[in-house]
Design an enzyme around this catalytic site. Sequence first.
Site, PDB file in Angstrom:
ATOM      1  N   CYS A 128       1.488  27.090  12.400  1.00  0.00           N
ATOM      2  CA  CYS A 128       1.880  26.901  14.014  1.00  0.00           C
ATOM      3  C   CYS A 128       1.103  26.114  14.624  1.00  0.00           C
ATOM      4  CB  CYS A 128       1.787  28.551  14.200  1.00  0.00           C
ATOM      5  SG  CYS A 128       2.758  29.707  13.649  1.00  0.00           S
TER       6      CYS A 128
ATOM      7  N   PRO B  64      -0.412  23.081  20.785  1.00  0.00           N
ATOM      8  CA  PRO B  64      -0.340  21.594  20.961  1.00  0.00           C
ATOM      9  C   PRO B  64      -0.879  20.864  20.089  1.00  0.00           C
ATOM     10  CG  PRO B  64      -1.932  22.861  22.253  1.00  0.00           C
ATOM     11  CD  PRO B  64      -1.182  23.859  21.487  1.00  0.00           C
ATOM     12  N   GLY B  65      -1.634  21.168  19.235  1.00  0.00           N
ATOM     13  CA  GLY B  65      -2.406  20.189  17.859  1.00  0.00           C
ATOM     14  C   GLY B  65      -3.790  20.083  18.022  1.00  0.00           C
ATOM     15  N   ASN B  66      -4.700  20.965  18.750  1.00  0.00           N
ATOM     16  CA  ASN B  66      -6.208  21.024  18.769  1.00  0.00           C
ATOM     17  C   ASN B  66      -6.577  20.916  17.483  1.00  0.00           C
ATOM     18  OD1 ASN B  66      -6.196  20.391  21.675  1.00  0.00           O
ATOM     19  ND2 ASN B  66      -5.871  22.537  22.062  1.00  0.00           N
ATOM     20  N   LYS B  67      -6.116  22.195  16.659  1.00  0.00           N
ATOM     21  CA  LYS B  67      -6.711  22.415  15.504  1.00  0.00           C
ATOM     22  C   LYS B  67      -6.058  21.515  14.550  1.00  0.00           C
ATOM     23  CE  LYS B  67      -7.511  27.058  16.870  1.00  0.00           C
ATOM     24  NZ  LYS B  67      -6.574  27.497  18.108  1.00  0.00           N
TER      25      LYS B  67
ATOM     26  N   GLU C 277       5.963  23.304  13.598  1.00  0.00           N
ATOM     27  CA  GLU C 277       5.932  23.797  14.808  1.00  0.00           C
ATOM     28  C   GLU C 277       7.396  24.204  15.441  1.00  0.00           C
ATOM     29  OE1 GLU C 277       4.082  24.843  17.492  1.00  0.00           O
ATOM     30  OE2 GLU C 277       5.908  25.522  18.632  1.00  0.00           O
TER      31      GLU C 277
ATOM     32  N   ASP D 299      -2.459  29.953  12.927  1.00  0.00           N
ATOM     33  CA  ASP D 299      -2.857  30.284  14.284  1.00  0.00           C
ATOM     34  C   ASP D 299      -1.446  30.639  14.990  1.00  0.00           C
ATOM     35  OD1 ASP D 299      -4.621  30.625  16.466  1.00  0.00           O
ATOM     36  OD2 ASP D 299      -4.070  28.387  17.099  1.00  0.00           O
TER      37      ASP D 299
ATOM     38  N   CYS E  81      -6.308  34.286  19.575  1.00  0.00           N
ATOM     39  CA  CYS E  81      -7.163  34.197  20.729  1.00  0.00           C
ATOM     40  C   CYS E  81      -6.730  35.494  21.468  1.00  0.00           C
ATOM     41  CB  CYS E  81      -6.768  32.990  21.590  1.00  0.00           C
ATOM     42  SG  CYS E  81      -5.204  32.625  22.057  1.00  0.00           S
TER      43      CYS E  81
HETATM   44  N1  SAM Z   1      -3.163  26.056  16.726  1.00  0.00           N
HETATM   45  C1  SAM Z   1      -2.560  25.574  18.213  1.00  0.00           C
HETATM   46  C2  SAM Z   1      -3.705  24.478  18.758  1.00  0.00           C
HETATM   47  O1  SAM Z   1      -4.861  24.797  18.229  1.00  0.00           O
HETATM   48  O2  SAM Z   1      -3.411  23.742  19.307  1.00  0.00           O
HETATM   49  C3  SAM Z   1      -2.327  26.530  18.853  1.00  0.00           C
HETATM   50  C4  SAM Z   1      -1.175  27.333  18.229  1.00  0.00           C
HETATM   51  S1  SAM Z   1      -0.253  28.538  19.418  1.00  0.00           S
HETATM   52  C5  SAM Z   1      -1.246  29.829  19.231  1.00  0.00           C
HETATM   53  C6  SAM Z   1       0.992  29.028  18.480  1.00  0.00           C
HETATM   54  C7  SAM Z   1       2.204  28.104  18.167  1.00  0.00           C
HETATM   55  O3  SAM Z   1       2.764  28.547  17.271  1.00  0.00           O
HETATM   56  C8  SAM Z   1       2.934  27.942  19.432  1.00  0.00           C
HETATM   57  O4  SAM Z   1       3.209  26.644  19.734  1.00  0.00           O
HETATM   58  C9  SAM Z   1       4.423  28.328  19.094  1.00  0.00           C
HETATM   59  O5  SAM Z   1       5.502  27.697  19.350  1.00  0.00           O
HETATM   60  C10 SAM Z   1       4.255  28.496  17.396  1.00  0.00           C
HETATM   61  N2  SAM Z   1       5.101  29.116  16.755  1.00  0.00           N
HETATM   62  C11 SAM Z   1       5.703  30.426  17.027  1.00  0.00           C
HETATM   63  N3  SAM Z   1       6.277  31.163  15.989  1.00  0.00           N
HETATM   64  C12 SAM Z   1       6.319  29.834  15.007  1.00  0.00           C
HETATM   65  C13 SAM Z   1       7.021  29.993  13.726  1.00  0.00           C
HETATM   66  N4  SAM Z   1       7.791  30.833  13.328  1.00  0.00           N
HETATM   67  N5  SAM Z   1       7.136  28.865  13.046  1.00  0.00           N
HETATM   68  C14 SAM Z   1       6.304  27.720  13.696  1.00  0.00           C
HETATM   69  N6  SAM Z   1       5.740  27.558  14.812  1.00  0.00           N
HETATM   70  C15 SAM Z   1       5.822  28.859  15.579  1.00  0.00           C
END
Ligand code: SAM
Length: 297
Positions: A91, A94-97, A115, A162, A223
């Site tokens: 998941c 925006p891709g920080n991890k 994503e 995440d 988070c």
């Molecule tokens: N790891 C990211 C970072 O550090 O930048 C933050 C991730 S954010 C907490 C969760 C992300 O999961 C969101 O962008 C959301 O759209 C995506 N998401 C939610 N359900 C999903 C799924 N079933 N499959 C893939 N991505 C999903």
Amino acid sequence: ALHQIPDVLKPRYVRVNTLKLDVESAIHELGKQNEVYKDGMISGLLILPPGTDLHDHPLVLNGSVFMQGKASSMVAAALRPEPGWEVLDACSAPGNKTVHLAALMKGKGKIIACELNEKRVERLKGTIKLAGAANVEVLHGDFLNLNPKDPSYSKVRAILLDPSCSGSGTAAERLDHLLPSYSAGHADTTDLDRLTKLAAFQKKALLHALSFPAVERVVYSTCSINQIENEDVINSVLPVAASYGFQLATPFPQWPRRGLCVFEGSEHLLRTDPVEDKEGFFIALFVKKTLNYLEEP
Ligand code: SAM
């Protein structure tokens, strides 16, 4: 009573994107205007004085450093992917991890960044481009629909999960409301309904991650400060995880804040405090038993 340290008095963290710049050069550049210290726990994480504004700093604008907090930087570091591995970021926007993983892997090997949300895929691509992470393959789709038996994933050794969460560890306006109980105890029905749905998704996604055949390490992070999205999710998958040969390992054993004591083994889990550590994060690390990765340094 809570003695909250105002944000302006808390240190600023930046993570050096070692794909573009080495740590010493970053310290040299940032040090021209600020005092800079190295974080003792996360390699490449730098600490600057409270109130430092880096939004317009050239190193931020050109992707040499990322404004990423300590808690958030612990997640990819806990996964400890090695250069050359295949890694799945389930998941990812925006891709920080994702780009932190790429840096830890020194740009070698492959990262599949999945994503679901179309708009967020664009942000993810922007982050990857800014970071200069060449070994990332973006996959627009639902992680739950990826078939673990598909040969495309047969070499995936590590998964970072995440998932979407309530964000209760970072949403400042909700903290006063949620802090006293550290749980959903004071949430109203709508909140509870939302939390229950999120927790169901989080559990499903974690079980899915654990089912990939070649995976040896899985990090689950949120988070959120809610037990229902954290310890309860982990506890509920333990029997299935064990049947695949996984057990909980201890990310950053030197870190004092661990999981809430709600099941045996919860001391392996890691929490950061929304007040003391600025962001309330949760990290769990599953490692396959048959391998020698259980001793986390
Ligand atoms: N790891 C990211 C970072 O550090 O930048 C933050 C991730 S954010 C907490 C969760 C992300 O999961 C969101 O962008 C959301 O759209 C995506 N998401 C939610 N359900 C999903 C799924 N079933 N499959 C893939 N991505 C999903």
